[in-house]
Design a protein around this motif. Sequence first.
Motif, PDB file in Angstrom:
ATOM      1  N   LEU A  43      37.349 -70.179 -44.250  1.00 28.65           N
ATOM      2  CA  LEU A  43      37.998 -71.469 -44.119  1.00 28.65           C
ATOM      3  C   LEU A  43      37.433 -72.452 -45.138  1.00 28.65           C
ATOM      4  CD1 LEU A  43      37.966 -71.990 -40.224  1.00 28.65           C
ATOM      5  CD2 LEU A  43      39.882 -71.201 -41.628  1.00 28.65           C
ATOM      6  N   PRO A  44      38.282 -73.345 -45.672  1.00 27.01           N
ATOM      7  CA  PRO A  44      37.762 -74.366 -46.590  1.00 27.01           C
ATOM      8  C   PRO A  44      36.976 -75.444 -45.872  1.00 27.01           C
ATOM      9  CG  PRO A  44      40.116 -74.683 -46.234  1.00 27.01           C
ATOM     10  CD  PRO A  44      39.753 -73.383 -45.562  1.00 27.01           C
ATOM     11  N   PHE A  45      37.317 -75.705 -44.612  1.00 25.33           N
ATOM     12  CA  PHE A  45      36.659 -76.745 -43.830  1.00 25.33           C
ATOM     13  C   PHE A  45      36.893 -76.473 -42.352  1.00 25.33           C
ATOM     14  CE2 PHE A  45      37.236 -80.607 -41.293  1.00 25.33           C
ATOM     15  CZ  PHE A  45      35.955 -81.136 -41.373  1.00 25.33           C
ATOM     16  N   ALA A  46      35.926 -76.829 -41.528  1.00 23.76           N
ATOM     17  CA  ALA A  46      36.093 -76.824 -40.078  1.00 23.76           C
ATOM     18  C   ALA A  46      35.078 -77.788 -39.503  1.00 23.76           C
ATOM     19  CB  ALA A  46      35.914 -75.421 -39.500  1.00 23.76           C
ATOM     20  N   GLY A  47      35.414 -78.419 -38.387  1.00 25.45           N
ATOM     21  CA  GLY A  47      34.606 -79.508 -37.861  1.00 25.45           C
ATOM     22  C   GLY A  47      33.338 -79.088 -37.154  1.00 25.45           C
ATOM     23  N   HIS A  48      33.463 -78.215 -36.141  1.00 20.01           N
ATOM     24  CA  HIS A  48      32.231 -77.884 -35.412  1.00 20.01           C
ATOM     25  C   HIS A  48      31.263 -77.089 -36.267  1.00 20.01           C
ATOM     26  CE1 HIS A  48      33.188 -73.671 -34.096  1.00 20.01           C
ATOM     27  NE2 HIS A  48      31.949 -73.636 -33.662  1.00 20.01           N
ATOM     28  N   PRO A  49      31.711 -76.248 -37.234  1.00 20.41           N
ATOM     29  CA  PRO A  49      30.756 -75.646 -38.161  1.00 20.41           C
ATOM     30  C   PRO A  49      30.053 -76.667 -39.066  1.00 20.41           C
ATOM     31  CG  PRO A  49      32.748 -74.342 -38.074  1.00 20.41           C
ATOM     32  CD  PRO A  49      33.046 -75.630 -37.367  1.00 20.41           C
ATOM     33  N   THR A  50      30.733 -77.761 -39.393  1.00 18.63           N
ATOM     34  CA  THR A  50      30.093 -78.796 -40.212  1.00 18.63           C
ATOM     35  C   THR A  50      28.929 -79.424 -39.464  1.00 18.63           C
ATOM     36  OG1 THR A  50      32.065 -79.266 -41.520  1.00 18.63           O
ATOM     37  CG2 THR A  50      30.469 -81.051 -41.281  1.00 18.63           C
ATOM     38  N   LEU A  51      29.150 -79.839 -38.217  1.00 14.48           N
ATOM     39  CA  LEU A  51      28.078 -80.474 -37.451  1.00 14.48           C
ATOM     40  C   LEU A  51      26.976 -79.477 -37.112  1.00 14.48           C
ATOM     41  CD1 LEU A  51      29.982 -82.851 -35.007  1.00 14.48           C
ATOM     42  CD2 LEU A  51      29.150 -83.284 -37.317  1.00 14.48           C
ATOM     43  N   GLY A  52      27.351 -78.257 -36.711  1.00 10.34           N
ATOM     44  CA  GLY A  52      26.347 -77.260 -36.366  1.00 10.34           C
ATOM     45  C   GLY A  52      25.501 -76.850 -37.554  1.00 10.34           C
ATOM     46  N   THR A  53      26.118 -76.719 -38.725  1.00 11.81           N
ATOM     47  CA  THR A  53      25.370 -76.348 -39.925  1.00 11.81           C
ATOM     48  C   THR A  53      24.435 -77.478 -40.341  1.00 11.81           C
ATOM     49  OG1 THR A  53      27.191 -74.936 -40.657  1.00 11.81           O
ATOM     50  CG2 THR A  53      25.565 -75.559 -42.305  1.00 11.81           C
ATOM     51  N   ALA A  54      24.907 -78.718 -40.245  1.00  8.11           N
ATOM     52  CA  ALA A  54      24.036 -79.848 -40.571  1.00  8.11           C
ATOM     53  C   ALA A  54      22.817 -79.875 -39.657  1.00  8.11           C
ATOM     54  CB  ALA A  54      24.813 -81.159 -40.467  1.00  8.11           C
ATOM     55  N   ARG A  55      23.013 -79.651 -38.371  1.00  5.95           N
ATOM     56  CA  ARG A  55      21.883 -79.612 -37.445  1.00  5.95           C
ATOM     57  C   ARG A  55      20.945 -78.460 -37.779  1.00  5.95           C
ATOM     58  NH1 ARG A  55      21.164 -81.665 -32.514  1.00  5.95           N
ATOM     59  NH2 ARG A  55      21.754 -83.560 -33.636  1.00  5.95           N
ATOM     60  N   ALA A  56      21.491 -77.279 -38.093  1.00  2.00           N
ATOM     61  CA  ALA A  56      20.653 -76.129 -38.453  1.00  2.00           C
ATOM     62  C   ALA A  56      19.842 -76.430 -39.703  1.00  2.00           C
ATOM     63  CB  ALA A  56      21.525 -74.889 -38.654  1.00  2.00           C
ATOM     64  N   TRP A  57      20.465 -77.074 -40.689  1.00  2.00           N
ATOM     65  CA  TRP A  57      19.772 -77.418 -41.925  1.00  2.00           C
ATOM     66  C   TRP A  57      18.619 -78.385 -41.652  1.00  2.00           C
ATOM     67  CZ3 TRP A  57      19.820 -82.147 -44.823  1.00  2.00           C
ATOM     68  CH2 TRP A  57      19.305 -82.031 -46.128  1.00  2.00           C
ATOM     69  N   LEU A  58      18.845 -79.369 -40.798  1.00  2.00           N
ATOM     70  CA  LEU A  58      17.780 -80.294 -40.432  1.00  2.00           C
ATOM     71  C   LEU A  58      16.661 -79.586 -39.680  1.00  2.00           C
ATOM     72  CD1 LEU A  58      19.997 -83.292 -39.271  1.00  2.00           C
ATOM     73  CD2 LEU A  58      18.445 -83.329 -41.224  1.00  2.00           C
ATOM     74  N   LEU A  59      17.019 -78.714 -38.747  1.00  2.00           N
ATOM     75  CA  LEU A  59      16.008 -77.976 -37.990  1.00  2.00           C
ATOM     76  C   LEU A  59      15.160 -77.089 -38.889  1.00  2.00           C
ATOM     77  CD1 LEU A  59      18.129 -76.995 -34.872  1.00  2.00           C
ATOM     78  CD2 LEU A  59      16.137 -78.507 -34.869  1.00  2.00           C
ATOM     79  N   ALA A  60      15.761 -76.602 -39.986  1.00  2.00           N
ATOM     80  CA  ALA A  60      15.034 -75.748 -40.926  1.00  2.00           C
ATOM     81  C   ALA A  60      14.195 -76.553 -41.906  1.00  2.00           C
ATOM     82  CB  ALA A  60      16.021 -74.867 -41.683  1.00  2.00           C
ATOM     83  N   GLY A  61      14.150 -77.875 -41.734  1.00  2.00           N
ATOM     84  CA  GLY A  61      13.322 -78.709 -42.598  1.00  2.00           C
ATOM     85  C   GLY A  61      14.069 -79.443 -43.685  1.00  2.00           C
TER      86      GLY A  61
END
Length: 306
Positions: A79-97
């Motif tokens: 997919l070019p874009f999706a909403g819940h993957p955007t928020l979940g990925t941002a949170r994962a990126w923050l959790l990873a430092g």
Amino acid sequence: MVPSSPSPRRRSFLQLDVFADMPQRGNPLAVVLDAEDLTGEDMARIARWTNLSETTFLLAPTVPGADYRVRIWTPTGELPFAGHPTLGTARAWLLAGGVPAGERIVQECAAGLITVRRTTADGAALGADGASLGADGASLAFAAPPLRREGPIEEGEVAAIAAALGVDRSAVRGHAWADNGPGWQVVELEDAERVLSLRPDPVRLGDRKVGVLGRWASGAGSSAGDDPLYEVRAFHTGGEEDPVTGSLNAGIGQWLVGRGEAPQRWTAAQGTVLGREGRITLEQDEDGTLWVGGATVPTVERTILV
């Protein structure tokens, strides 16, 4: 002699629940954190294996201004874009430092650059000094991307969607394309109870992606608490129902704003029929930006072999 396959490598892996503040209440997402050397075939295979609606893969950004890049896969394609993957990925990126370069997180995906902001429970935006909150509890919200297709749905198609949903054409009080990537078509019914009662015909729905909304008579109005203003359901791929859908709610929000029917801030509920408790908060800025957000909860923190 046939060459042996390379040994699998351990990679950091997270699963999160998006648009819910407790595990198993929202929409799950799998995130592979170190995906730099994975091919498209690898990503497709992993997405089929997780068998979630979406699996994302974190990569280094390729354009100036982006904090990271993400590729978003379903079990059947990218997919070019999706909403819940955007928020979940941002949170994962923050959790990873991950630390954003500016006050807001900037995600690169196939649809372009998507801005993500961190907010407190009452919707107040956090600046750079709130970076830690993005990892341990603050809600995240993405700026709704421009619609690729909008405007009314052709009348014959509206009638076909109504028939697939099992309602009379007269029950549809509004309709529009709200396509920001996945291809959503939206119909509004007379109230939330009618939305919850739907039992669509998967054969008639076919490969359409249809979002349905109805207003709660006791809705929160301009408040964005747990009492929702709208009930939303999302159907795709032969009648499959998505638990909580950021891209759809973004498109719906843009449509409602364009109609002049949206308050400055409101909450939508989704996933009720599936036993979920999805809550999506939508808010208009003075500059016209529509922010789509909610809570995100890590549920699995492990490694996988790829």
